[in-house]
Scaffold this motif. Structure first.
Motif, short mmCIF file in Angstrom:
data_model
loop_
_atom_site.label_atom_id
_atom_site.label_comp_id
_atom_site.label_asym_id
_atom_site.label_seq_id
_atom_site.Cartn_x
_atom_site.Cartn_y
_atom_site.Cartn_z
N GLU A 168 -14.36 -35.94 -22.27
CA GLU A 168 -14.21 -35.49 -23.65
C GLU A 168 -15.19 -36.25 -24.54
O GLU A 168 -15.61 -37.35 -24.22
CB GLU A 168 -12.77 -35.67 -24.16
CG GLU A 168 -12.26 -37.08 -24.18
CD GLU A 168 -11.55 -37.49 -22.91
OE1 GLU A 168 -11.17 -36.62 -22.11
OE2 GLU A 168 -11.42 -38.70 -22.68
N THR A 175 -14.67 -29.96 -17.82
CA THR A 175 -14.40 -30.28 -16.42
C THR A 175 -15.66 -29.91 -15.66
O THR A 175 -16.46 -29.08 -16.10
CB THR A 175 -13.19 -29.49 -15.86
OG1 THR A 175 -13.43 -28.09 -16.05
CG2 THR A 175 -11.90 -29.89 -16.56
N VAL A 206 -11.63 -37.22 -11.35
CA VAL A 206 -10.25 -36.76 -11.18
C VAL A 206 -9.87 -36.80 -9.71
O VAL A 206 -8.79 -37.26 -9.34
CB VAL A 206 -10.06 -35.34 -11.76
CG1 VAL A 206 -8.67 -34.80 -11.47
CG2 VAL A 206 -10.36 -35.34 -13.25
N THR A 222 -24.45 -31.71 -10.41
CA THR A 222 -23.35 -30.91 -10.94
C THR A 222 -23.41 -29.51 -10.34
O THR A 222 -24.45 -28.86 -10.39
CB THR A 222 -23.43 -30.84 -12.47
OG1 THR A 222 -23.41 -32.17 -13.00
CG2 THR A 222 -22.27 -30.04 -13.05
N ASN A 268 -17.67 -26.65 -17.10
CA ASN A 268 -16.89 -25.80 -18.00
C ASN A 268 -16.61 -26.60 -19.27
O ASN A 268 -15.98 -27.66 -19.22
CB ASN A 268 -15.58 -25.39 -17.33
CG ASN A 268 -14.76 -24.49 -18.23
OD1 ASN A 268 -15.30 -23.69 -18.97
ND2 ASN A 268 -13.45 -24.64 -18.16
N THR A 317 -14.25 -30.86 -24.82
CA THR A 317 -13.75 -31.34 -23.53
C THR A 317 -14.44 -30.55 -22.43
O THR A 317 -14.97 -29.46 -22.67
CB THR A 317 -12.22 -31.16 -23.42
OG1 THR A 317 -11.90 -29.78 -23.63
CG2 THR A 317 -11.48 -32.01 -24.44
N MET A 356 -19.60 -37.42 -17.63
CA MET A 356 -18.87 -37.28 -16.36
C MET A 356 -19.74 -37.68 -15.17
O MET A 356 -19.25 -38.35 -14.25
CB MET A 356 -18.37 -35.85 -16.20
CG MET A 356 -17.36 -35.46 -17.26
SD MET A 356 -16.78 -33.75 -17.08
CE MET A 356 -18.26 -32.84 -17.46
N GLY A 360 -15.39 -40.22 -19.58
CA GLY A 360 -15.38 -39.40 -18.39
C GLY A 360 -14.66 -40.08 -17.25
O GLY A 360 -14.52 -41.30 -17.24
N PHE A 411 -14.29 -33.69 -8.40
CA PHE A 411 -13.86 -33.03 -9.63
C PHE A 411 -13.80 -34.07 -10.74
O PHE A 411 -13.26 -35.16 -10.57
CB PHE A 411 -12.51 -32.35 -9.42
CG PHE A 411 -12.57 -31.28 -8.38
CD1 PHE A 411 -13.03 -30.01 -8.70
CD2 PHE A 411 -12.23 -31.55 -7.07
CE1 PHE A 411 -13.13 -29.02 -7.73
CE2 PHE A 411 -12.32 -30.57 -6.09
CZ PHE A 411 -12.77 -29.31 -6.42
N LEU A 412 -14.35 -33.71 -11.89
CA LEU A 412 -14.54 -34.63 -13.01
C LEU A 412 -13.96 -34.03 -14.29
O LEU A 412 -13.85 -32.81 -14.41
CB LEU A 412 -16.03 -34.89 -13.21
CG LEU A 412 -16.86 -35.19 -11.96
CD1 LEU A 412 -18.35 -35.17 -12.28
CD2 LEU A 412 -16.45 -36.51 -11.36
N SER A 413 -13.63 -34.89 -15.23
CA SER A 413 -13.22 -34.42 -16.56
C SER A 413 -13.77 -35.37 -17.61
O SER A 413 -14.07 -36.53 -17.32
CB SER A 413 -11.69 -34.30 -16.68
OG SER A 413 -11.10 -35.56 -16.67
#
Length: 139
Positions: free
Chosen positions: A119, A131, A107, A84, A88, A129, A68, A104, A115-117
């Motif tokens: 997997e 965030t 978002v 960061t 989570n 996964t 991410m 990554g 905000f990032l996400s």
């Protein structure tokens, strides 16, 4: 894309890969700056395993952070970095020694908080996964 930014200097070989990313065996596979997305690969080695022989969760969390973070870093300007603030992670399946793919994306990017996400997959199965929130700062 700012070719003078840290991420791009590393990609062009003008700066070394960060040691943590190097330890995880990262390889950048694809970057889409306009989408704020990235695809990377990692190589889980025996030194990353827990007593059950699976990759320890802390290493998977580090891989997700190193998926991410670069998705955002690829969009930063020269002199910016984005530590960061929170991470989570949810674990879905055990990871084995070998290759993993990380995807990554950014978002939402606000003024400073992003905000990032992401997997991680192994052999076509989602392993974990995550965030995260990051703060864009000037060096």
């Amino acid at each position: 894309m700012d070719s003078k930014a840290f991420f791009w200097k590393v990609q062009e070989g003008h700066l070394p890969t960060p040691k943590a990313a190097e330890t995880l065996g990262i390889k950048i596979l694809n970057v889409d700056v306009n989408e704020g997305s990235i695809e990377v690969s990692f190589e889980a080695i025996e030194a990353f395993t827990n007593p059950a022989g699976n990759v320890q969760g802390g290493f998977l969390a580090a891989m997700l952070d190193d998926t991410m973070g670069p998705a955002l870093a690829a969009t930063l300007k020269e002199g910016e970095f984005a530590p960061t603030l929170s991470l989570n992670v949810n674990f879905h399946a055990p990871a084995k020694i070998g290759g993993l793919i990380g995807r990554g994306r950014v978002v939402r990017r606000g003024g400073q908080v992003c905000f990032l996400s992401g997997e991680l997959e192994q052999a076509g199965q989602v392993i974990a996964t995550a965030t995260a929130a990051a703060l864009v700062r000037k060096l």
